[in-house]
Design a protein around this motif. Structure first.
Motif, PDB file in Angstrom:
ATOM      1  N   THR A  93      42.115  36.245   8.918  1.00  0.00           N
ATOM      2  CA  THR A  93      43.544  36.170   8.602  1.00  0.00           C
ATOM      3  C   THR A  93      44.370  35.623   9.763  1.00  0.00           C
ATOM      4  O   THR A  93      45.576  35.409   9.607  1.00  0.00           O
ATOM      5  N   THR A  95      45.486  32.939  11.121  1.00  0.00           N
ATOM      6  CA  THR A  95      45.669  31.505  10.903  1.00  0.00           C
ATOM      7  C   THR A  95      47.129  31.122  11.140  1.00  0.00           C
ATOM      8  O   THR A  95      48.032  31.953  11.014  1.00  0.00           O
ATOM      9  N   ILE A  96      47.325  29.856  11.483  1.00  0.00           N
ATOM     10  CA  ILE A  96      48.665  29.321  11.724  1.00  0.00           C
ATOM     11  C   ILE A  96      48.836  28.065  10.877  1.00  0.00           C
ATOM     12  O   ILE A  96      47.978  27.187  10.886  1.00  0.00           O
ATOM     13  N   ASP A  97      49.937  27.996  10.165  1.00  0.00           N
ATOM     14  CA  ASP A  97      50.219  26.832   9.320  1.00  0.00           C
ATOM     15  C   ASP A  97      50.924  25.731  10.110  1.00  0.00           C
ATOM     16  O   ASP A  97      51.561  25.975  11.134  1.00  0.00           O
ATOM     17  N   ASN A  98      50.809  24.523   9.602  1.00  0.00           N
ATOM     18  CA  ASN A  98      51.570  23.367  10.117  1.00  0.00           C
ATOM     19  C   ASN A  98      51.366  23.117  11.609  1.00  0.00           C
ATOM     20  O   ASN A  98      52.315  23.031  12.394  1.00  0.00           O
ATOM     21  N   TYR A 108      48.274  20.702   9.670  1.00  0.00           N
ATOM     22  CA  TYR A 108      47.173  21.386   8.996  1.00  0.00           C
ATOM     23  C   TYR A 108      47.135  22.850   9.409  1.00  0.00           C
ATOM     24  O   TYR A 108      47.843  23.270  10.340  1.00  0.00           O
ATOM     25  N   LYS A 109      46.318  23.628   8.721  1.00  0.00           N
ATOM     26  CA  LYS A 109      46.193  25.051   9.029  1.00  0.00           C
ATOM     27  C   LYS A 109      45.087  25.238  10.074  1.00  0.00           C
ATOM     28  O   LYS A 109      44.013  24.648   9.972  1.00  0.00           O
ATOM     29  N   LEU A 110      45.361  26.107  11.052  1.00  0.00           N
ATOM     30  CA  LEU A 110      44.421  26.357  12.143  1.00  0.00           C
ATOM     31  C   LEU A 110      44.031  27.826  12.154  1.00  0.00           C
ATOM     32  O   LEU A 110      44.900  28.712  12.159  1.00  0.00           O
ATOM     33  N   GLU A 111      42.721  28.082  12.156  1.00  0.00           N
ATOM     34  CA  GLU A 111      42.212  29.447  12.266  1.00  0.00           C
ATOM     35  C   GLU A 111      41.837  29.706  13.728  1.00  0.00           C
ATOM     36  O   GLU A 111      41.039  28.972  14.308  1.00  0.00           O
ATOM     37  N   LYS A 172      39.833  23.982  12.195  1.00  0.00           N
ATOM     38  CA  LYS A 172      40.741  23.335  11.244  1.00  0.00           C
ATOM     39  C   LYS A 172      40.322  23.695   9.829  1.00  0.00           C
ATOM     40  O   LYS A 172      39.138  23.656   9.490  1.00  0.00           O
ATOM     41  N   SER A 175      43.143  22.419   2.611  1.00  0.00           N
ATOM     42  CA  SER A 175      44.150  23.034   1.741  1.00  0.00           C
ATOM     43  C   SER A 175      43.611  24.232   0.960  1.00  0.00           C
ATOM     44  O   SER A 175      44.378  25.063   0.475  1.00  0.00           O
ATOM     45  N   ASN A 177      41.562  26.429   2.371  1.00  0.00           N
ATOM     46  CA  ASN A 177      41.142  27.376   3.421  1.00  0.00           C
ATOM     47  C   ASN A 177      39.653  27.280   3.729  1.00  0.00           C
ATOM     48  O   ASN A 177      39.046  28.257   4.175  1.00  0.00           O
TER      49      ASN A 177
END
Length: 206
Positions: A93, A95-98, A108-111, A172, A175, A177
């Motif tokens: 959980t 994660t960071i968006d944009n 993009y979303k980064l975990e 990375k 869309s 996840n």
């Protein structure tokens, strides 16, 4: 018969050589040295900072290769750690968006998988990744004990997105996840991503 030389006149040139520098001459030399130092210092500082950033980028490359190797080893692992089934593909959980690593890149979303700072080593954020991160540390030769801690970034200045505090292993996500690739970032305060170092290092850190 021995000839005495004590009464011979002393050469005026010898006298000038022995009298040393005058105060004016010393001031002129010091002024010249100060001017040269002022001219050279900025270039020297830029060179030192560039070397430190290059060292961080090289470290990021080493970390990323260790992560990819560990992932290949942990991908088919079906055991448990601390009673938790291990899964190198598990997306947590944290994660960071944009996020964008370089200018002009689509967000993009980064975990965030793990961060090492303050001479610490990489510890998994999620229990399902314990085995995977253990392999990463072993590959790097950085076990979680006091004599094999991980180094912090060499460069310690804000290049526009925060002061570097540690190295971050991230991934990375697409869309849906789903994991796309591993990345290594420099983290800032709060264990947030600041500068992507690998792959495609951002220009602010080069």
């Amino acid at each position: 018969m021995t000839k005495e030389y004590n009464d011979f006149p002393v050469s005026p040139y010898k006298s000038r050589r022995n009298r040393g520098f005058s105060l004016v001459e010393l001031i002129i030399v010091i002024a010249i040295m100060a001017i040269l130092a002022a001219a050279i210092a900025p270039a020297l500082i830029r060179y030192i900072n560039k070397s430190r950033r290059a060292s961080d980028v090289e470290t990021a490359s080493v970390i990323n290769h260790a992560v990819e190797y560990a992932y290949a080893e942990a991908y088919s692992y079906e055991g448990t750690e601390n009673g938790v089934q291990q899964n190198a593909d598990f997306v947590g959980t944290n994660t960071i968006d944009n996020v964008t690593g370089i200018s002009g890149e689509d967000p993009y979303k980064l975990e965030i998988i793990a961060v090492a700072k303050d001479e610490d080593t990489f510890i998994a954020n999620d229990d399902a990744m314990l085995h995977f991160m253990s392999l990463v540390r072993k590959t790097l030769g950085k076990e979680s004990n006091s004599d094999k801690l991980f180094s912090t970034p060499k460069y310690k200045k804000d290049s526009g997105n925060g002061v570097p505090e540690g190295f971050m292993i991230a991934r990375k996500l697409d869309s849906s996840n789903q994991p796309v690739r591993f990345e290594v970032w420099i983290s800032k305060s709060g264990d947030q991503p600041a500068y992507r170092l690998y792959p495609e290092c951002c220009k602010e850190y080069k």
